[in-house]
Design an enzyme around this catalytic site. Structure first.
Site, PDB file in Angstrom:
ATOM      1  N   ASP A  71     -40.113   5.792  52.908  1.00  0.00           N
ATOM      2  CA  ASP A  71     -38.750   6.326  52.835  1.00  0.00           C
ATOM      3  C   ASP A  71     -38.005   5.881  54.098  1.00  0.00           C
ATOM      4  OD1 ASP A  71     -39.720   7.913  54.854  1.00  0.00           O
ATOM      5  OD2 ASP A  71     -39.498   9.810  53.794  1.00  0.00           O
ATOM      6  N   ASP A 125     -29.832   7.080  53.526  1.00  0.00           N
ATOM      7  CA  ASP A 125     -28.733   7.753  52.823  1.00  0.00           C
ATOM      8  C   ASP A 125     -28.549   9.135  53.423  1.00  0.00           C
ATOM      9  OD1 ASP A 125     -31.133   8.761  51.914  1.00  0.00           O
ATOM     10  OD2 ASP A 125     -30.396   9.172  49.898  1.00  0.00           O
ATOM     11  N   GLN A 181     -26.552   8.710  45.004  1.00  0.00           N
ATOM     12  CA  GLN A 181     -26.302  10.105  45.366  1.00  0.00           C
ATOM     13  C   GLN A 181     -25.147  10.640  44.506  1.00  0.00           C
ATOM     14  OE1 GLN A 181     -27.904  12.235  47.179  1.00  0.00           O
ATOM     15  NE2 GLN A 181     -29.359  10.986  48.362  1.00  0.00           N
ATOM     16  N   ASP A 258     -42.452  10.556  43.312  1.00  0.00           N
ATOM     17  CA  ASP A 258     -43.298  11.010  44.412  1.00  0.00           C
ATOM     18  C   ASP A 258     -43.053  12.497  44.562  1.00  0.00           C
ATOM     19  OD1 ASP A 258     -40.582  10.645  45.873  1.00  0.00           O
ATOM     20  OD2 ASP A 258     -41.810  11.741  47.288  1.00  0.00           O
ATOM     21  N   CYS A 296     -60.924  17.707  32.711  1.00  0.00           N
ATOM     22  CA  CYS A 296     -60.758  16.798  33.861  1.00  0.00           C
ATOM     23  C   CYS A 296     -62.100  16.190  34.252  1.00  0.00           C
ATOM     24  CB  CYS A 296     -60.155  17.552  35.039  1.00  0.00           C
ATOM     25  SG  CYS A 296     -59.965  16.552  36.529  1.00  0.00           S
ATOM     26  N   CYS A 298     -62.655  14.662  37.282  1.00  0.00           N
ATOM     27  CA  CYS A 298     -62.696  14.397  38.726  1.00  0.00           C
ATOM     28  C   CYS A 298     -63.995  14.933  39.327  1.00  0.00           C
ATOM     29  CB  CYS A 298     -61.479  14.995  39.429  1.00  0.00           C
ATOM     30  SG  CYS A 298     -61.597  16.757  39.839  1.00  0.00           S
ATOM     31  N   CYS A 301     -64.252  18.784  39.462  1.00  0.00           N
ATOM     32  CA  CYS A 301     -64.527  19.446  38.184  1.00  0.00           C
ATOM     33  C   CYS A 301     -65.931  19.130  37.671  1.00  0.00           C
ATOM     34  CB  CYS A 301     -63.470  19.051  37.150  1.00  0.00           C
ATOM     35  SG  CYS A 301     -61.862  19.779  37.498  1.00  0.00           S
ATOM     36  N   HIS A 327     -58.625  17.261  42.848  1.00  0.00           N
ATOM     37  CA  HIS A 327     -58.372  17.649  41.458  1.00  0.00           C
ATOM     38  C   HIS A 327     -56.897  17.509  41.089  1.00  0.00           C
ATOM     39  CE1 HIS A 327     -58.047  19.539  37.651  1.00  0.00           C
ATOM     40  NE2 HIS A 327     -57.057  20.257  38.167  1.00  0.00           N
TER      41      HIS A 327
HETATM   42 ZN   LIG Z   1     -60.536  17.992  38.212  1.00  0.00          ZN
END
Ligand SMILES: [Zn+2]
Length: 366
Positions: A71, A125, A181, A258, A296, A298, A301, A327
């Site tokens: 940014d 900006d 903007q 983001d 999930c 991951c 999990c 997670h």
């Molecule tokens: Zn997970």
């Protein structure tokens, strides 16, 4: 991009200080992150963009070989209420670290990001708080357009000079995005979009949303603004949002997002699941042997129960932050992957309906 391909729509985990909080790059890669975001304000103050340039740029310094977006630093500076002054030249502000005085201008925001060597640099900006009057918003939007033109002119000058530039340019393939903007006033958004497109950038962002306005208003501004932005260039909605926002704004034409929600909320014990949000602090999970989200895959999990994660959180263990963040990021990145698949298979509308139905199955305080 110079550091790899990013499939869109994409979610960018926020790596404020050159690190996505509580997460190893290795785990980010495994979770499917293709691009991360770095904050210019923080990296400029500490460890300093010159130091990072001497280390070969941000990618090499932090050990992340994939794309990075930075940014402009503006958002953080404008958030320093009482510690900053803004005029046409730019912003003068005091560091939140040691009170030292600094200036950020459209040109210096370009220079700092050239030294960091991100793949995508953002223009400086002006960011207004919500709500703001129409007059205030109009003046601020017009200043942002003037700053965008200065940012673009300086960017072309620095990148074209390359090794001969006064600034150490770490990435000659860097792209620069403009920012639309205009608050919640659609005619101002339209003016801003047209003027920003006329300057000409590699991609376009919608800024100044997700700052407290009602959700329906945000969606309608996104819908109407996206329509004016070139379809063949990336369209980035800054700072949004919830998993539902990602799905809803992809439906409206957004390609990049983001947000700190998945990482920040993870550290506070709030977890996103395919059936809505849960709060791992709640007593109901004290003896719950199931994973955060059975859907999930991951590491968290696959390995740990809600009961154990609740215990880690209450005991203040650092692993609570790491496991919860892994997670939540996996949930966000998986959602984006599923969106991309659905778009490819032309089943996105069905995906969208099912996603919104299951996401609201649990109450916000579960
Ligand atoms: Zn997970």
């Amino acid at each position: 991009m110079p550091h790899g391909t990013v499939q869109t729509p994409a979610f960018m985990p926020v790596g404020t200080q050159g690190s996505v909080k509580a997460t190893l790059h290795r785990d980010l890669e495994q979770a499917g992150a293709q691009i991360i975001l770095g904050n210019t304000y923080h990296l400029y103050l500490r460890p300093g963009d010159q130091l990072i340039a001497r280390r070969g740029g941000l990618h090499r310094f932090i050990g992340w070989p994939h794309p990075i977006l930075t940014d402009s630093g503006g958002y953080q500076v404008f958030s320093l209420a009482g510690r900053r002054k803004i005029d046409e030249q730019g912003a003068e502000f005091r560091s939140h670290l040691d009170g030292s005085l600094h200036r950020l201008s459209p040109e210096s925001a370009v220079d700092i990001q050239a030294r960091l060597g991100s793949d995508i640099a953002m223009v400086l900006d002006e960011c207004l708080a919500y709500p703001a009057s129409r007059d205030e918003t109009a003046q601020s939007m017009e200043r942002s357009v003037r700053w965008a033109a200065r940012c673009r002119a300086h960017f072309r000058q620095v990148l074209d000079a390359g090794a001969a530039a006064d600034v150490a340019v770490m990435n000659l393939g860097q792209a620069q995005f403009g920012i639309v903007q205009g608050g919640v006033f659609q005619d101002l958004r339209d003016q801003s979009a047209d003027a920003t497109i006329a300057i000409g950038f590699e991609g376009y962002a919608i800024g100044g949303l997700s700052v407290g306005e009602p959700i329906d208003l945000m969606y309608s501004v996104v819908s109407d603004t996206v329509r004016r932005l070139p379809e063949d260039q990336p369209r980035y909605l800054m700072g949004a949002g919830t998993p539902e926002d990602l799905v809803e704004c992809v439906a409206r034409g957004i390609d990049m997002f983001d947000c700190v929600l998945p990482t920040r909320n993870a550290r506070n014990g709030q977890l996103f699941t395919s059936e809505g949000r849960i709060n791992i602090k709640n007593a109901r999970y004290a003896e719950d042997d199931g994973p955060i989200d059975p859907a999930c895959g991951c590491y968290t999990c696959r390995t740990h129960s809600r009961a154990y994660l609740r215990h880690l959180y209450l005991a203040g263990e650092m692993t609570a932050g790491s496991l919860n963040t892994l997670h939540n990021l996996t949930f966000y990145l998986d959602t984006m992957r599923r969106i991309r698949e659905a778009i490819t298979l032309r089943t996105f509308d069905k995906f969208r309906q099912e996603f919104l139905r299951s996401a609201s199955r649990l109450s916000p305080n579960s």
